[in-house]
Design a protein around this motif. Structure first.
Motif, mmCIF file in Angstrom:
data_model
loop_
_atom_site.group_PDB
_atom_site.id
_atom_site.type_symbol
_atom_site.label_atom_id
_atom_site.label_comp_id
_atom_site.label_asym_id
_atom_site.label_seq_id
_atom_site.Cartn_x
_atom_site.Cartn_y
_atom_site.Cartn_z
ATOM 1 N N THR A 39 0.828 -1.198 0.000
ATOM 2 C CA THR A 39 0.000 0.000 0.000
ATOM 3 C C THR A 39 0.864 1.250 0.000
ATOM 4 O O THR A 39 2.000 1.246 0.458
ATOM 5 C CB THR A 39 -0.935 0.019 1.216
ATOM 6 O OG1 THR A 39 -0.159 -0.031 2.416
ATOM 7 C CG2 THR A 39 -1.889 -1.168 1.181
ATOM 8 N N ALA A 40 0.286 2.335 -0.508
ATOM 9 C CA ALA A 40 0.983 3.617 -0.505
ATOM 10 C C ALA A 40 0.980 4.194 0.908
ATOM 11 O O ALA A 40 0.016 4.019 1.659
ATOM 12 C CB ALA A 40 0.294 4.583 -1.469
ATOM 13 N N ASP A 42 0.732 7.248 1.816
ATOM 14 C CA ASP A 42 -0.141 8.399 1.958
ATOM 15 C C ASP A 42 -1.147 8.395 0.818
ATOM 16 O O ASP A 42 -1.118 7.525 -0.055
ATOM 17 C CB ASP A 42 0.661 9.711 1.965
ATOM 18 C CG ASP A 42 1.577 9.828 0.744
ATOM 19 O OD1 ASP A 42 1.354 9.082 -0.245
ATOM 20 O OD2 ASP A 42 2.513 10.641 0.773
ATOM 21 N N THR A 43 -2.057 9.352 0.842
ATOM 22 C CA THR A 43 -3.070 9.466 -0.204
ATOM 23 C C THR A 43 -2.712 10.632 -1.109
ATOM 24 O O THR A 43 -2.890 11.794 -0.728
ATOM 25 C CB THR A 43 -4.462 9.691 0.409
ATOM 26 O OG1 THR A 43 -4.767 8.590 1.282
ATOM 27 C CG2 THR A 43 -5.518 9.766 -0.683
ATOM 28 N N TRP A 96 1.473 1.337 -5.335
ATOM 29 C CA TRP A 96 0.883 0.231 -4.588
ATOM 30 C C TRP A 96 0.658 -0.951 -5.512
ATOM 31 O O TRP A 96 0.639 -0.793 -6.741
ATOM 32 C CB TRP A 96 -0.436 0.648 -3.923
ATOM 33 C CG TRP A 96 -1.515 1.127 -4.849
ATOM 34 C CD1 TRP A 96 -1.832 2.423 -5.142
ATOM 35 C CD2 TRP A 96 -2.441 0.319 -5.617
ATOM 36 N NE1 TRP A 96 -2.878 2.479 -6.031
ATOM 37 C CE2 TRP A 96 -3.282 1.211 -6.332
ATOM 38 C CE3 TRP A 96 -2.641 -1.052 -5.746
ATOM 39 C CZ2 TRP A 96 -4.297 0.764 -7.175
ATOM 40 C CZ3 TRP A 96 -3.650 -1.508 -6.592
ATOM 41 C CH2 TRP A 96 -4.464 -0.602 -7.289
ATOM 42 N N THR A 135 -4.437 4.384 -2.746
ATOM 43 C CA THR A 135 -3.486 3.773 -1.805
ATOM 44 C C THR A 135 -3.305 2.270 -1.987
ATOM 45 O O THR A 135 -2.327 1.707 -1.496
ATOM 46 C CB THR A 135 -3.950 4.014 -0.364
ATOM 47 O OG1 THR A 135 -5.196 3.312 -0.145
ATOM 48 C CG2 THR A 135 -4.136 5.497 -0.088
ATOM 49 N N LYS A 137 -5.240 0.118 -0.577
ATOM 50 C CA LYS A 137 -5.811 -0.560 0.579
ATOM 51 C C LYS A 137 -7.088 -1.284 0.184
ATOM 52 O O LYS A 137 -7.875 -0.792 -0.610
ATOM 53 C CB LYS A 137 -6.103 0.445 1.687
ATOM 54 C CG LYS A 137 -4.851 1.072 2.283
ATOM 55 C CD LYS A 137 -5.187 2.100 3.350
ATOM 56 C CE LYS A 137 -3.914 2.728 3.911
ATOM 57 N NZ LYS A 137 -4.222 3.770 4.920
#
Length: 380
Positions: A39-40, A42-43, A96, A135, A137
């Motif tokens: 996942t990244a 941050d957004t 991501w 992200t 997620k």
């Protein structure tokens, strides 16, 4: 970038291995053990939209398995044999990724800020996951009751899995079922999902063809009507009205609900024009009363009020509709932006390198991103 392999309780696996050795191979090939999610941290914010320059060059390229418009939110979406990933549009750097070591990717679509990915193991395309486009997620995960290969399509609020003679519609926000539809002895084309209807062609034995029109959200029986037998019809859009192209004949259907809330489609006019004929599977965009259909070699503008063909232009791939209500086309020398109503280019953008044939297009910020021929190319 945060990386995690979904292993379950590692300590529990160690104990299980010590006590029952034969159970280890089963665990090692489970979904939990073989799924890797990066996942990244941050957004990211999508770059602000700007006017396109007079010329662009290739900024970066990456492999992909898709040939559809590749941008959702702040990310360029890349697909592979068993994975999906979100790339930085400016650099092509991977932000991501989601990878299934024990499954293959059947199809993916993007909608409402999420990337929906459909995976298959040994019994068809059954595993459906929604990932945050910014992200990576995981938003939700579910199975769908299919035992065949399948395609995945979507529009605002609704995604539809089509496989064999079945359609399964789910809510993009949470993955819950909206409705299911099945037909015996027939094969359904990948559903075209619109704001007003979900439409597909049912191809049955003996050359029988039927148009199936379902509500995007309502769980009631669809409207089913005949199409010319032995023909090769394709649904182009289900936004505002349903439009079907059969050879050089374009047919429109109005869509409404009866007093019981069941969807009803009514023939609303045809246009027969040789400029609509082409090779391969057509693709189209629609904006209110105007449609642009790509027939494999050209883009053709149609006024759906009449209906009548208004213009034609060379195009090497399907059109993309922008927020400015203009259509983006790729051609031999670059790109053009033009109103759907007139087809007269208002912006021409020269490209230093050839655009992949049959590429899906997206705009993000001041960039154009094309996906086709096994690769993504960003131009800026």
């Amino acid at each position: 970038m945060r990386t995690r392999t979904v292993l379950g309780a590692v300590a529990g696996l160690v104990v299980a291995a010590a006590v029952v050795a034969v159970a280890v191979p089963v665990v090692r090939h489970s979904d939990a053990f073989t799924t890797t999610i990066r996942t990244a941290p941050d957004t990211p914010v999508p770059p602000e939209a700007t006017t396109l320059p007079a010329s662009v060059r290739q900024l970066w390229t990456a492999p992909t398995g898709a040939a559809t418009a590749p941008v959702e939110g702040p990310s360029v979406i890349e697909t592979g044999a068993d994975r999906v990933a979100g790339l930085d549009p400016t650099t092509g750097r991977e932000r991501w990724s989601y990878q299934r070591g024990n499954a293959t990717l059947c199809d993916a679509t993007r909608q409402d800020g999420v990337v929906l990915a459909l995976f298959a193991k040994s019994h068809g395309c059954r595993d459906l996951v929604a990932l945050d486009a910014a992200t990576g997620k995981r938003r939700w995960y579910r199975t769908v009751e299919l035992t065949t290969s399948a395609r995945l399509t979507s529009s605002t609020g609704t995604a539809v899995v089509t496989g064999g003679g079945q359609m399964i519609a789910v809510d993009t926000g949470g993955g819950l079922n909206r409705w299911t539809y099945s037909t015996s002895g027939c094969t359904l084309d990948p559903a075209v999902v619109g704001g007003d209807a979900v439409a597909t062609v049912s191809r049955c034995a003996g050359g029988q063809r039927r148009l199936v029109v379902h509500s995007p959200t309502g769980d009631k029986a669809p409207w089913v009507g005949p199409l010319p037998p032995g023909s090769d019809p394709h649904v182009l859009t289900a936004d505002g009205r349903v439009v079907v192209l059969t050879g050089s004949m374009l047919s429109t259907y109005s869509v409404a609900e009866d007093k019981n809330g069941k969807i009803v489609a009514s023939p609303a006019g045809d246009v027969l024009d040789d400029r609509l004929a082409g090779s391969g599977t057509p693709a189209a965009v629609v904006d209110d009363d105007f449609l642009v259909v790509w027939t494999g070699e050209t883009a053709t503008g149609v006024d759906l009020r009449t209906p009548a063909v208004r213009w034609r232009a060379p195009a090497t791939g399907p059109p993309a509709l922008g927020d400015d209500h203009q259509v983006l086309l790729a051609g031999p020398d670059g790109f053009t932006l033009q109103p759907l109503a007139t087809g007269r280019p208002v912006t021409r953008v020269a490209a230093g390198t050839a655009v992949p044939d049959r590429a899906g297009l997206s705009r993000i910020g001041g960039l154009i991103v094309a996906a086709g021929g096994g690769r993504i190319v960003a131009y800026g």
